[in-house]
Design an enzyme around this catalytic site. Structure first.
Site, PDB file in Angstrom:
ATOM      1  N   SER A 226      38.894  42.989  48.286  1.00 54.49           N
ATOM      2  CA  SER A 226      38.368  44.324  48.536  1.00 54.49           C
ATOM      3  C   SER A 226      37.264  44.262  49.574  1.00 54.49           C
ATOM      4  O   SER A 226      36.588  43.239  49.733  1.00 54.49           O
ATOM      5  CB  SER A 226      37.792  44.923  47.247  1.00 54.49           C
ATOM      6  OG  SER A 226      36.575  44.275  46.897  1.00 54.49           O
ATOM      7  N   ASP A 227      37.079  45.355  50.301  1.00 53.65           N
ATOM      8  CA  ASP A 227      35.829  45.518  51.027  1.00 53.65           C
ATOM      9  C   ASP A 227      34.727  45.585  49.974  1.00 53.65           C
ATOM     10  O   ASP A 227      34.981  45.851  48.793  1.00 53.65           O
ATOM     11  CB  ASP A 227      35.865  46.785  51.881  1.00 53.65           C
ATOM     12  CG  ASP A 227      34.885  46.735  53.046  1.00 53.65           C
ATOM     13  OD1 ASP A 227      33.949  45.913  53.008  1.00 53.65           O
ATOM     14  OD2 ASP A 227      35.059  47.510  54.005  1.00 53.65           O
ATOM     15  N   TRP A 228      33.500  45.337  50.387  1.00 58.13           N
ATOM     16  CA  TRP A 228      32.403  45.171  49.425  1.00 58.13           C
ATOM     17  C   TRP A 228      32.141  46.480  48.670  1.00 58.13           C
ATOM     18  O   TRP A 228      31.616  47.437  49.220  1.00 58.13           O
ATOM     19  CB  TRP A 228      31.168  44.683  50.163  1.00 58.13           C
ATOM     20  CG  TRP A 228      31.044  43.185  50.192  1.00 58.13           C
ATOM     21  CD1 TRP A 228      29.939  42.462  49.832  1.00 58.13           C
ATOM     22  CD2 TRP A 228      32.028  42.213  50.568  1.00 58.13           C
ATOM     23  NE1 TRP A 228      30.182  41.103  49.966  1.00 58.13           N
ATOM     24  CE2 TRP A 228      31.454  40.928  50.407  1.00 58.13           C
ATOM     25  CE3 TRP A 228      33.342  42.296  51.003  1.00 58.13           C
ATOM     26  CZ2 TRP A 228      32.150  39.747  50.681  1.00 58.13           C
ATOM     27  CZ3 TRP A 228      34.037  41.129  51.281  1.00 58.13           C
ATOM     28  CH2 TRP A 228      33.443  39.882  51.112  1.00 58.13           C
ATOM     29  N   GLY A 229      32.564  46.504  47.409  1.00 59.55           N
ATOM     30  CA  GLY A 229      32.388  47.685  46.577  1.00 59.55           C
ATOM     31  C   GLY A 229      33.514  48.688  46.678  1.00 59.55           C
ATOM     32  O   GLY A 229      33.363  49.836  46.245  1.00 59.55           O
TER      33      GLY A 229
END
Length: 752
Positions: A226-229
C-alpha cells in the site's frame, strides 16, 4: 527451509504480522524462523532514507539527487533512465535499502497536479518505456522497485478518498498502459497501490486492478504494497490482492486478519498466498543484500549532471543562444544562485546543488548577477526590479532564471493556477522590453503559462533537473553541450485550454474523467488547437534532415508486423542528438465510441550524430500498435483498413507520412434490431450488402422520408444515415413491413 515450509511453520498471528510493516521503513522479521526484515526507501530520483538511530522519519541521509521524473522524461531515453536506475540501485544497496519506492508513472492529466514533477508524461507509451528502463537499472543492482501509484492517482486534492470515475476504454487506453509496459518488460519486485478509489472501489481493495489486471492479464509475480496509510478495509484488501500494508497499523489490522480467518470470512489459504508472495521477495532481497556494494558519490554526481544536460529542452531560440565568450552577460533571478532542482514531499532528497552561478565561477564565465526577485515567494521589490532592468539594458545578453517556488508546487496539494509568480512575469516582460537578447531558463515541475514567450529570444526548460542543474545549464547556455531534450507533455497557451479544465480536481468527492481518451496532445490535436509548445518539441543548435522513410510492407497481417525505416542526418556544424518520434493514425473511418484520437505515439528513438553523420532508424509495428481499447469486447481491437504511420521531430512537426493497410478480419459485435441506424449497418461489411440491396428495392420508402426537393442532397444523405428499419416500415406501410422484417432476420444472422 523453502518458502512453502516457512509458511507452514508460521503461526496465524505471524502470518498476519508479516503482511504489515514493522515501522515506517521496515517489514517485519520472524527471528525464530530466520525470516529477516527488509528496508524500503523513497524515492524515484534519489534516496530519502532515514538516518540510523534517528527517530524522525524525515531525517534522511545525504544522497545524490538525480533529475526528477519531469526532467528525466524529457530525455526521451530509456537507456538513460536505466543508467540512473542502476546508480540509484548501487547507492540503495550501499545504504542498506532493499526496495526503492519508484518509479512514479501516473499520467499528467492536468498541469495543476501538485505531484506532476515526479511523473513522466501525459503519454502512456512514453511513460511505460521510461519506467521499464528505470526498473531494469535499479533491479540489475540487486535492489527491488515499487512502481507507483496504481492507479488513476492523478491529483493531490482529496487523494486519500477521492473517487476517480473513468470509463473502461479510457482506463485501459490512458491510465493503465504505463504500468502494463513496465510490468511486462521489467517485472518490478513490487507495485504500490494508490490512495484513491477507482470507479467506487479503493485501489487497496480493488480486485480488478490488483488481481484481474496486474496478475492475471499482465503476469506480475511480486507483491503489492500500500501507499503509506492507503489501506481502507484490510481484510478486503488481502482478498483482493494487497499483500503488504505500509507502514503498519500497530497491530490493529493484523488482529482483524486473524479474526477474519478464525471467523471463516477470510480463507487462510488466501492469507498464505499473500505471505508467500511477500517472502519470495523478502528472501531474494536479503540474499542479494549480502553482495558487496560499490557506490561512488562523485561519479554519480557527474551522472546527475549529464542526465540534466540530456534533459534540458530548448523551447525557443531566435539567436541569443549559445552564449559566446567575450559577451557581456547578466544573470537575473534568484534561481541562478539558489536553483529549484527538486520537488517537495516524499521524494525530497537531502543534498546540495551546484547553481548556475557556481558553474559560471568554476568556468570563468565573467557574468554579473542581479537577484531581481526571490526564489521562495512572489514578492516584488521595485528597487531590485530597476537594478535588474538597468543591468539587462547595459548587457549584450540577459539570462533570467525563473521558476515555481516550493510553495506553488508540492506533493500534498494541487496548484491553483498555471502562472509563474507575478513578480517573475513582470520582470521578464520589463527586461524583454529593453533587451532583445533575453533568455529565460525555467525551473518548474510542470508547464506554466508564458505570456512573454513571443517577446524573448530564447527559452530553455530545465524542469527540476537535480543537483547537477547548474553545471548542465552552464554547458547548455554556453554551447558546450547541445540541447536534445523533448517535451514529454504539451505546454498549453493557458489553463482554460486544458482537457479537464472544467473537471479538475472535481468536487472533493468525485473526479470525473469526462475528457475520456483526449488527454494531452490527443486533445489539442483533435481540436486543432494552438498550443505554446507541442508534445515532443525541442530545438537544437544543429539541424536534422529526414529522408527515405519507408515500410517493409504496405500491408500488415492480423498476426504480423511491419518495420518502419527512416534515415536521419545531422545537417549542421555541431554534434547533437535527435529524437525520432513515430505516431500512428487510424484512417479506417470505422465508428469509434468515445471518439477517434488523431494520432498516438507508438515509438521513439534518440540518436547521437556528429556533423554530417547520418543513421538509419528502425521501428517495428504490430497490430497492438494500431489498436484502441474496445469496451464492446473488453480487449484491444484494430479495425481492418487504412492507417497512417507518421514520423516526426515532434507531434506537430511530422517529416514523413506512410500509408499502411491492416488486413485483420476480426469484427466487433454489432447489435441489430429495428432501431439500428442505416449508417451503422452500411459501415459494417457484414451488413452493408444486405442494406444496399434493400434500399434499392425500397427506394420509394426512403424517398418519402424527405424527397421531392425538400432537402439538399447533403441533408438527405445525413437523414438516411440515421434512418432505421422501423422508420422505413412506418414510411413504407404493410408492403415495406413484409419486405423488411425478413431482411432484419438476415441482418441478425449476418452478425452472429
Amino acid at each position: 527451509m523453502t518458502v512453502q515450509e516457512l509458511v507452514a511453520s508460521l503461526t496465524l498471528e505471524e502470518k498476519a504480522g508479516l503482511c504489515s510493516g514493522a515501522d515506517f521503513w521496515h517489514t517485519k522479521a520472524v527471528e525464530r524462523l530466520g525470516i529477516p526484515a527488509i528496508k524500503v526507501s523513497d524515492g524515484p530520483h534519489g534516496l530519502r532514507t532515514q538516518k540510523e538511530g534517528s527517530a524522525n522519519p524525515n531525517d534522511s541521509i545525504e544522497a545524490v539527487c538525480f533529475p526528477a521524473g519531469c526532467a528525466t522524461a524529457a530525455s526521451f531515453d530509456p537507456a538513460l533512465t536505466r543508467r540512473m536506475g542502476a546508480a540509484l540501485g548501487r547507492e540503495a544497496r550501499a545504504s542498506g535499502v532493499q526496495i526503492l519506492l519508484g518509479p512514479a508513472v501516473n499520467i499528467k492529466r492536468s498541469p495543476l497536479c501538485g505531484r506532476n514533477f515526479e511523473y513522466y508524461s501525459e503519454d502512456p507509451y512514453l511513460a511505460g518505456e521510461l519506467a521499464a528502463g528505470f526498473i531494469d537499472g535499479v533491479q540489475s543492482e540487486g535492489v527491488g522497485t515499487s512502481i507507483k501509484h496504481f492507479a488513476a492517482n492523478d491529483q493531490e486534492t482529496r487523494r486519500l478518498s477521492c473517487n476517480s470515475r473513468i470509463d473502461e476504454r479510457t482506463l485501459h487506453e490512458i491510465y493503465l498502459p504505463a504500468f502494463e509496459t513496465a510490468v511486462k518488460k521489467a517485472q518490478p519486485w513490487t507495485v504500490m497501490c494508490s490512495y484513491n478509489r477507482v470507479n467506487g472501489t479503493y485501489a487497496s481493495e480493488n480486485e480488478f486492478l490488483l488481481t484481474d489486471m496486474l496478475r492475471n492479464a499482465w503476469g506480475f509475480d511480486g507483491f503489492v504494497m500500500s501507499d503509506w496509510g492507503a489501506v481502507n478495509d484490510r481484510v478486503k484488501g488481502v482478498a483482493a490482492g494487497l499483500e503488504l500494508e505500509m507502514p503498519g497499523s500497530g497491530g490493529v489490522n493484523d488482529r482483524k486478519l486473524v479474526a477474519a480467518v478464525q471467523a471463516g470470512t477470510l480463507d487462510e489459504a488466501v492469507l498464505d498466498r499473500a505471505v508467500t508472495r511477500i517472502l519470495n521477495i523478502v528472501l531474494r532481497a536479503a540474499d542479494l543484500a549480502r553482495q558487496p556494494a560499490v557506490f561512488d558519490r562523485t561519479a554519480d554526481h557527474r551522472l546527475a549532471a549529464e542526465l540534466a544536460k540530456q534533459s534540458g529542452v530548448l523551447l525557443r531560440n531566435l539567436g541569443a543562444l549559445p552564449l559566446r565568450k567575450g559577451q557581456k552577460v547578466v544573470y537575473i533571478g534568484a534561481y541562478a544562485d539558489r536553483p529549484r532542482y527538486q520537488g517537495g514531499g516524499s521524494s525530497h532528497v537531502n543534498t546540495a546543488a551546484v547553481s548556475a552561478m557556481d558553474a559560471a565561477v568554476m568556468n570563468d564565465r565573467r557574468v554579473t548577477y542581479v537577484e531581481g526577485f526571490p526564489a521562495d515567494r512572489d514578492q516584488r521589490d521595485e528597487e531590485e526590479f530597476l537594478r535588474a532592468v538597468t543591468a539587462a539594458e547595459d548587457a549584450d545578453v540577459a539570462v533570467i532564471f525563473a521558476g515555481l517556488p516550493d510553495s506553488f508546487e508540492s506533493e500534498g496539494g494541487d496548484r491553483k493556477h498555471m502562472r509563474l509568480p507575478d513578480c517573475q512575469n513582470n520582470l521578464i516582460a520589463r527586461v524583454a522590453a529593453v533587451q532583445k537578447n533575453t533568455v529565460v531558463v525555467l525551473h518548474t515541475g510542470a508547464p506554466v503559462e508564458c505570456p512573454w514567450a513571443d517577446d524573448v529570444s530564447s527559452v530553455l526548460c530545465m524542469y527540476l533537473a537535480g543537483e547537477g542543474v547548474g553545471e548542465a545549464e552552464d554547458a547548455l547556455l554556453w554551447g558546450e553541450a547541445n540541447p536534445c531534450g523533448r517535451l514529454p507533455e504539451t505546454w498549453p497557451l493557458r489553463l482554460e485550454d486544458t482537457p479537464c479544465y472544467l473537471d479538475f480536481p472535481g468536487d472533493g468527492v468525485t473526479a470525473d474523467y469526462r475528457e475520456g481518451v483526449y488527454v494531452g496532445y490527443r486533445w489539442y490535436d483533435a481540436r486543432k488547437m494552438p498550443v505554446r509548445w507541442p508534445f515532443g518539441h525541442g530545438l537544437s543548435y544543429t539541424g536534422y534532415v529526414y529522408r527515405d522513410a519507408a515500410l517493409s510492407a504496405d500491408t500488415m497481417a492480423a498476426d504480423g508486423s511491419v518495420t518502419v525505416r527512416v534515415t536521419v542526418k545531422n545537417s549542421g556544424a555541431m554534434a547533437g542528438a535527435e529524437v525520432v518520434q513515430l505516431y500512428v493514425t487510424d484512417a479506417t473511418g470505422t465508428p469509434v465510441p468515445g471518439g477517434r484520437v488523431p494520432q498516438a505515439l507508438r515509438g521513439f528513438q534518440k540518436v547521437f550524430l556528429e556533423p554530417g553523420e547520418e543513421q538509419e532508424i528502425t521501428f517495428t509495428l504490430t497490430p497492438r500498435d494500431l489498436s484502441r481499447y474496445s469496451a464492446e469486447i473488453h480487449d484491444w481491437y484494430a479495425a481492418p483498413g487504412k492507417y497512417e504511420v507518421r514520423i516526426g521531430h515532434s507531434s506537430r512537426d511530422i517529416r514523413a507520412t506512410l500509408k499502411l493497410h491492416y488486413a485483420g478480419s476480426a469484427a466487433l459485435p454489432l447489435a441489430v434490431d429495428e432501431t439500428t441506424p442505416l449508417g451503422v449497418l452500411l459501415a459494417d461489411e457484414r451488413t452493408a450488402p444486405i442494406i444496399r440491396a434493400a434500399m434499392q428495392a425500397n427506394a420509394k420508402a426512403a424517398e418519402n422520408g424527405g424527397g421531392d426537393g425538400l432537402m439538399p442532397p447533403e441533408a438527405m444523405a445525413q437523414m438516411l444515415d440515421g434512418l432505421t428499419i422501423r422508420n422505413m416500415i412506418n414510411f413504407g406501410g404493410p408492403e415495406a413491413e413484409a419486405n423488411l422484417l425478413p431482411m432484419l432476420d438476415a441482418l441478425k444472422k449476418a452478425v452472429e
